[in-house]
Motif scaffolding. Structure first.
Motif, mmCIF file in Angstrom:
data_model
loop_
_atom_site.group_PDB
_atom_site.id
_atom_site.type_symbol
_atom_site.label_atom_id
_atom_site.label_comp_id
_atom_site.label_asym_id
_atom_site.label_seq_id
_atom_site.Cartn_x
_atom_site.Cartn_y
_atom_site.Cartn_z
ATOM 1 N N ASN A 42 -3.154 -3.031 4.221
ATOM 2 C CA ASN A 42 -2.925 -1.611 4.123
ATOM 3 C C ASN A 42 -1.472 -1.357 3.890
ATOM 4 O O ASN A 42 -1.024 -0.449 3.022
ATOM 5 C CB ASN A 42 -3.899 -0.676 4.946
ATOM 6 N N LYS A 43 -0.594 -1.667 4.953
ATOM 7 C CA LYS A 43 0.782 -1.488 4.915
ATOM 8 C C LYS A 43 1.295 -2.059 3.709
ATOM 9 O O LYS A 43 2.120 -1.615 2.916
ATOM 10 C CB LYS A 43 1.344 -2.129 6.148
ATOM 11 N N TRP A 44 0.971 -3.598 3.301
ATOM 12 C CA TRP A 44 1.282 -4.070 1.989
ATOM 13 C C TRP A 44 0.996 -3.118 0.811
ATOM 14 O O TRP A 44 1.726 -3.145 -0.004
ATOM 15 C CB TRP A 44 0.523 -5.252 1.882
ATOM 16 N N ALA A 45 -0.150 -2.547 0.611
ATOM 17 C CA ALA A 45 -0.773 -1.832 -0.380
ATOM 18 C C ALA A 45 0.106 -0.658 -0.402
ATOM 19 O O ALA A 45 0.386 -0.058 -1.502
ATOM 20 C CB ALA A 45 -1.969 -1.529 -0.401
ATOM 21 N N SER A 46 0.306 -0.151 0.814
ATOM 22 C CA SER A 46 1.330 1.474 0.735
ATOM 23 C C SER A 46 2.661 1.169 -0.052
ATOM 24 O O SER A 46 3.103 2.148 -0.346
ATOM 25 C CB SER A 46 1.615 1.768 2.013
ATOM 26 N N THR A 47 3.104 -0.132 -0.041
ATOM 27 C CA THR A 47 4.411 -0.199 -0.612
ATOM 28 C C THR A 47 4.341 -0.468 -2.045
ATOM 29 O O THR A 47 5.484 -0.724 -2.754
ATOM 30 C CB THR A 47 5.101 -1.704 0.324
ATOM 31 N N LYS A 48 3.347 -0.436 -2.733
ATOM 32 C CA LYS A 48 3.158 -0.634 -4.310
ATOM 33 C C LYS A 48 2.672 0.483 -4.876
ATOM 34 O O LYS A 48 1.914 1.475 -4.357
ATOM 35 C CB LYS A 48 1.938 -1.873 -4.432
ATOM 36 N N LYS A 49 2.904 0.432 -6.237
ATOM 37 C CA LYS A 49 2.289 1.672 -6.916
ATOM 38 C C LYS A 49 1.298 0.905 -8.069
ATOM 39 O O LYS A 49 1.777 0.190 -8.969
ATOM 40 C CB LYS A 49 3.566 2.348 -7.724
ATOM 41 N N PHE A 50 0.098 0.922 -7.679
ATOM 42 C CA PHE A 50 -0.821 0.216 -8.653
ATOM 43 C C PHE A 50 -1.356 1.257 -9.712
ATOM 44 O O PHE A 50 -1.522 2.462 -9.385
ATOM 45 C CB PHE A 50 -2.252 -0.150 -7.929
ATOM 46 N N HIS A 51 -1.405 0.853 -10.848
ATOM 47 C CA HIS A 51 -1.950 1.742 -12.092
ATOM 48 C C HIS A 51 -2.940 0.794 -12.837
ATOM 49 O O HIS A 51 -3.280 -0.279 -12.467
ATOM 50 C CB HIS A 51 -0.791 1.638 -13.149
ATOM 51 N N VAL A 52 -3.653 1.905 -13.534
ATOM 52 C CA VAL A 52 -4.672 1.332 -14.515
ATOM 53 C C VAL A 52 -4.336 0.375 -15.270
ATOM 54 O O VAL A 52 -2.910 0.512 -15.959
ATOM 55 C CB VAL A 52 -5.471 2.431 -15.135
ATOM 56 N N GLY A 53 -4.927 -1.059 -15.161
ATOM 57 C CA GLY A 53 -4.513 -2.192 -16.065
ATOM 58 C C GLY A 53 -3.653 -2.779 -15.436
ATOM 59 O O GLY A 53 -3.528 -4.328 -15.995
ATOM 60 N N ASP A 54 -3.469 -2.652 -14.344
ATOM 61 C CA ASP A 54 -2.652 -3.741 -13.230
ATOM 62 C C ASP A 54 -3.538 -4.833 -12.964
ATOM 63 O O ASP A 54 -4.847 -4.518 -12.790
ATOM 64 C CB ASP A 54 -2.041 -3.047 -12.124
ATOM 65 N N VAL A 55 -3.316 -5.923 -12.433
ATOM 66 C CA VAL A 55 -4.042 -7.128 -11.910
ATOM 67 C C VAL A 55 -3.602 -7.197 -10.685
ATOM 68 O O VAL A 55 -2.600 -7.258 -10.166
ATOM 69 C CB VAL A 55 -4.046 -8.187 -12.679
ATOM 70 N N ILE A 56 -4.570 -7.421 -9.448
ATOM 71 C CA ILE A 56 -4.274 -7.911 -8.215
ATOM 72 C C ILE A 56 -5.165 -9.242 -8.145
ATOM 73 O O ILE A 56 -6.110 -9.478 -8.601
ATOM 74 C CB ILE A 56 -4.952 -6.877 -6.951
ATOM 75 N N VAL A 57 -4.236 -10.150 -7.213
ATOM 76 C CA VAL A 57 -4.659 -11.442 -7.185
ATOM 77 C C VAL A 57 -5.017 -11.864 -5.799
ATOM 78 O O VAL A 57 -4.245 -11.639 -4.913
ATOM 79 C CB VAL A 57 -3.770 -12.240 -8.236
ATOM 80 N N PHE A 58 -6.269 -12.099 -5.505
ATOM 81 C CA PHE A 58 -6.662 -12.575 -4.115
ATOM 82 C C PHE A 58 -6.440 -14.316 -4.088
ATOM 83 O O PHE A 58 -7.341 -14.818 -4.831
ATOM 84 C CB PHE A 58 -7.980 -12.258 -3.739
ATOM 85 N N ASN A 59 -5.450 -14.831 -3.355
ATOM 86 C CA ASN A 59 -5.486 -16.269 -3.211
ATOM 87 C C ASN A 59 -5.926 -16.688 -1.899
ATOM 88 O O ASN A 59 -5.366 -15.897 -0.903
ATOM 89 C CB ASN A 59 -3.956 -16.731 -3.322
ATOM 90 N N TYR A 60 -6.941 -17.336 -1.704
ATOM 91 C CA TYR A 60 -7.625 -17.796 -0.147
ATOM 92 C C TYR A 60 -8.011 -19.010 -0.340
ATOM 93 O O TYR A 60 -8.467 -19.620 -1.261
ATOM 94 C CB TYR A 60 -8.319 -16.678 0.172
ATOM 95 N N ASN A 61 -8.448 -19.691 0.780
ATOM 96 C CA ASN A 61 -9.492 -20.969 0.788
ATOM 97 C C ASN A 61 -10.654 -20.345 1.017
ATOM 98 O O ASN A 61 -11.111 -19.682 1.961
ATOM 99 C CB ASN A 61 -9.052 -21.531 2.381
ATOM 100 N N ASN A 62 -11.434 -20.536 -0.115
ATOM 101 C CA ASN A 62 -12.742 -20.190 -0.247
ATOM 102 C C ASN A 62 -14.009 -20.933 0.657
ATOM 103 O O ASN A 62 -14.977 -20.314 0.623
ATOM 104 C CB ASN A 62 -13.446 -20.454 -1.730
ATOM 105 N N GLN A 63 -13.413 -21.760 1.444
ATOM 106 C CA GLN A 63 -14.207 -22.349 2.469
ATOM 107 C C GLN A 63 -14.462 -21.397 3.588
ATOM 108 O O GLN A 63 -15.493 -21.254 4.459
ATOM 109 C CB GLN A 63 -13.959 -23.569 3.041
ATOM 110 N N PHE A 64 -13.541 -20.614 3.851
ATOM 111 C CA PHE A 64 -13.354 -19.615 5.065
ATOM 112 C C PHE A 64 -13.253 -18.197 4.657
ATOM 113 O O PHE A 64 -13.147 -17.240 5.563
ATOM 114 C CB PHE A 64 -11.925 -20.034 5.832
ATOM 115 N N HIS A 65 -13.053 -17.882 3.515
ATOM 116 C CA HIS A 65 -12.886 -16.311 3.074
ATOM 117 C C HIS A 65 -13.578 -16.160 1.828
ATOM 118 O O HIS A 65 -13.832 -17.065 1.131
ATOM 119 C CB HIS A 65 -11.434 -16.170 3.149
ATOM 120 N N ASN A 66 -13.516 -14.802 1.723
ATOM 121 C CA ASN A 66 -14.230 -14.497 0.225
ATOM 122 C C ASN A 66 -13.490 -12.804 -0.116
ATOM 123 O O ASN A 66 -12.890 -12.520 0.787
ATOM 124 C CB ASN A 66 -15.815 -14.361 -0.017
ATOM 125 N N VAL A 67 -13.851 -12.421 -1.099
ATOM 126 C CA VAL A 67 -13.460 -11.018 -1.510
ATOM 127 C C VAL A 67 -14.632 -10.182 -1.839
ATOM 128 O O VAL A 67 -15.318 -10.615 -2.751
ATOM 129 C CB VAL A 67 -12.324 -11.018 -2.482
#
Length: 180
Positions: A42-67
């Motif tokens: 949430n601190k990470w997100a608070s330093t950004k300005k997201f707009h409609v049309g922007d893309v967020i990318v979640f990179n993770y090991n899918n054996q241990f995480h999901n979104v």
């Protein structure tokens, strides 16, 4: 006259397709989507300005995480059982299609409670700066007065638009009757 029509058509195509590129944000920056490293998403997100049309990318090991995209209520209680959307590839690109809060969390037991969740606040398109973020001056008292890091444009996304643009150039010439 025909040349002028061609120039106008190409400028229109450039405007339409060049302007549709949104910024791409890697959630958690170089750390990615994980419970290791005590990332405050949430601190990470608070330093950004997201707009409609922007893309967020979640990179993770899918054996241990999901979104999981969830409601505000489920976000607050870390309840992943009735998610809005599930992502499990390990490299999920999500286009932010509407303004407001978008809530994401990891659905693995204990991960959300350990802080693996993020509230992405998306600003409406009408509030997107028309100049570069470093030179724009939002209205006094606006919630946009805090500076934000300049987002990066994903090379793969840029390449897709570049290919699309060049695929449409011959079509533009056909429509305006330039030599085809």
């Amino acid at each position: 006259m025909a040349f002028a029509k061609n120039v106008v058509a190409l400028l229109l195509l450039t405007t339409v397709f060049g302007g549709s590129l949104g910024a791409v944000y890697k959630v958690g920056d170089s750390t990615g989507w994980t419970v290791v490293g005590n990332v405050d998403y949430n601190k990470w997100a608070s330093t950004k300005k997201f707009h409609v049309g922007d893309v967020i990318v979640f990179n993770y090991n899918n054996q241990f995480h999901n979104v999981k995209q969830v409601t505000h209520k489920d976000f607050q209680s870390c309840n992943a059982t009735s998610s809005i959307a599930d992502y499990t590839s390990g490299s999920d690109s999500i286009t932010l299609k509407n303004s407001g809060h978008h809530y994401f969390m990891c659905g693995f037991p204990g991960h959300c409670q350990a802080g693996q969740k993020v509230d992405i606040m998306v600003i409406p398109v009408s509030l997107r700066p028309t100049t570069s973020p470093n030179h724009a001056s939002p209205p006094s008292g606006s919630p946009l007065t805090a500076p934000s890091p300049t987002p990066t444009i994903n090379a793969a996304s840029s390449l897709q638009y570049f290919k699309l643009w060049w695929a449409l150039v011959p079509l533009a010439f056909l429509v305006i009757g330039f030599g085809y």
